[in-house]
Design a protein around this motif. Structure first.
Motif, PDB file in Angstrom:
ATOM      1  N   LEU A 231       0.790  -1.212   0.212  1.00 45.98           N
ATOM      2  CA  LEU A 231       0.032  -0.176  -0.036  1.00 45.98           C
ATOM      3  C   LEU A 231       0.922   1.429   0.005  1.00 45.98           C
ATOM      4  CD1 LEU A 231      -2.985  -0.974   2.583  1.00 45.98           C
ATOM      5  CD2 LEU A 231      -2.834  -0.816  -0.105  1.00 45.98           C
ATOM      6  N   ILE A 232       1.820   1.354   0.642  1.00 49.16           N
ATOM      7  CA  ILE A 232       2.826   2.458   0.834  1.00 49.16           C
ATOM      8  C   ILE A 232       3.439   2.690  -0.503  1.00 49.16           C
ATOM      9  CG2 ILE A 232       5.053   3.332   1.634  1.00 49.16           C
ATOM     10  CD1 ILE A 232       4.064   2.099   4.435  1.00 49.16           C
ATOM     11  N   LEU A 233       3.818   1.348  -1.222  1.00 50.05           N
ATOM     12  CA  LEU A 233       4.594   1.834  -2.732  1.00 50.05           C
ATOM     13  C   LEU A 233       3.499   2.191  -3.414  1.00 50.05           C
ATOM     14  CD1 LEU A 233       6.777  -1.465  -2.558  1.00 50.05           C
ATOM     15  CD2 LEU A 233       7.627   1.033  -2.336  1.00 50.05           C
ATOM     16  N   THR A 234       1.975   1.576  -3.351  1.00 53.78           N
ATOM     17  CA  THR A 234       1.159   2.126  -4.253  1.00 53.78           C
ATOM     18  C   THR A 234       0.884   3.531  -4.145  1.00 53.78           C
ATOM     19  OG1 THR A 234       0.129  -0.169  -4.077  1.00 53.78           O
ATOM     20  CG2 THR A 234      -1.274   1.824  -4.827  1.00 53.78           C
ATOM     21  N   ASN A 235       0.860   4.105  -2.892  1.00 53.07           N
ATOM     22  CA  ASN A 235       0.775   5.530  -2.960  1.00 53.07           C
ATOM     23  C   ASN A 235       1.606   6.220  -3.920  1.00 53.07           C
ATOM     24  OD1 ASN A 235      -0.582   7.868  -1.278  1.00 53.07           O
ATOM     25  ND2 ASN A 235       1.350   7.990  -1.051  1.00 53.07           N
ATOM     26  N   SER A 236       2.957   5.796  -3.407  1.00 53.53           N
ATOM     27  CA  SER A 236       4.109   6.646  -4.390  1.00 53.53           C
ATOM     28  C   SER A 236       3.766   6.593  -5.711  1.00 53.53           C
ATOM     29  CB  SER A 236       5.355   6.028  -3.886  1.00 53.53           C
ATOM     30  OG  SER A 236       5.499   6.415  -2.430  1.00 53.53           O
TER      31      SER A 236
END
Length: 315
Positions: free
Chosen positions: A261-266
């Protein structure tokens, strides 16, 4: 189990590559395209740089920790990874404040957001997370006992959880609700003005298209980015709360979901710029030569005619 782990690893690397390429393209366009040099785009540039560093550092460090024990030292984790995550949060908050002032108080925007304040805000958005990341060094190597280190770490984790997690997740939704209400009121006021013109001047109906439409791309952009942030980071905040205050450490699968999820936000933020930011979308299309506006065509024709005319005079 092995197939699921392989799928997660491949997905993480695909999202990481997307984040690096997408944010790198955003940085390139804003840096080298004069038409994108504006105060609002400097905040976008700073956020894209933070997201780029998140994509470049998060997964390599996460995968390295699987094999190297030293990576589990928490001060190294803060220096290598969390500093960029916190910088992404602070830059998002800064961009939200900028758009809030521009939409809620447009007449004061030019006098409030001066070039010096823009640069100072961006510098603070990076220096504050960097200073936070250096704090663990003070007790990691200087504390006299393990009990002191444990206490300092617990206070530090709780403080950063509130500053970079809970407070943004509470204040950012309030800001976008306010922005949406103001944008809706402006749209209604514009419709009222046009209706009044149609009633008083019948010939105004044929020239309705000549009135510039209210630009709602800016509210849409900040709302989309904040919603993406809340979707992707709320789960991570909950995991961090469970790890700090819970009796049991969350399983590894929970941390894997949080990392995705964190990588998806970026990776998703550059997509939001391309879809919802008009000037960025125009430059992106021009980069791939998919867009030629009438004004550009007319300018090219005029330049060519002037050039051929000067050639004829010279000969």
């Amino acid at each position: 189990m092995q197939g699921r782990e392989t799928f997660v690893v491949v997905l993480q690397w695909i999202i990481t590559a997307t984040a690096i390429v997408g944010n790198g393209l955003v940085i390139y366009l804003i840096t080298f395209r004069q038409r994108l040099h504006s105060k609002a785009n400097w905040f976008v540039l700073s956020l894209a740089a933070a997201d780029l560093f998140v994509g470049a550092s998060f997964l390599p460090y996460y995968r390295a920790c699987k094999a190297e024990e030293f990576c589990y030292q928490r001060h190294i984790h803060w220096l290598c990874v969390d500093v960029f995550l916190c910088a992404s949060v602070t830059n998002l908050c800064l961009m939200t404040v900028d758009r809030y002032i521009a939409i809620v108080k447009p007449l004061k925007y030019l006098t409030t957001m001066t070039q010096r304040r823009v640069m100072f805000g961006i510098l603070a958005a990076w220096c504050f997370p960097a200073a936070t990341a250096l704090l663990p060094l003070s007790w990691t190597y200087l504390a006299n006992s393990m009990a002191q280190r444990t206490t300092c770490w617990k206070v530090f984790i709780i403080g950063t959880l509130f500053v970079y997690g809970i407070i943004p997740c509470l204040l950012l939704p309030l800001a976008i609700v306010r922005i949406l209400l103001i944008a809706r009121r402006c749209r209604i006021e514009r419709c009222v003005v046009i209706a009044q013109l149609d009633f008083n001047y019948s010939e105004a109906r044929g020239r309705r298209q000549s009135f510039p439409a209210h630009d709602i791309s800016s509210p849409k952009l900040i709302v989309a980015i904040v919603i993406l942030f809340l979707i992707c980071y709320l789960f991570g905040v909950c995991v961090r709360i469970a790890a700090v205050f819970g009796e049991h450490i969350p399983p590894e699968s929970v941390y894997e979901i949080s990392s995705v999820l964190i990588l998806t936000n970026s990776a998703a933020n550059p997509v939001a710029y391309g879809l919802l930011k008009k000037d960025f979308r125009r430059e992106l299309l021009r980069t791939y030569r998919l867009d030629s506006s009438p004004s550009d065509l007319a300018l090219n024709v005029r330049i060519n005619s002037d050039f051929t005319g000067s050639q004829g005079i010279t000969t």
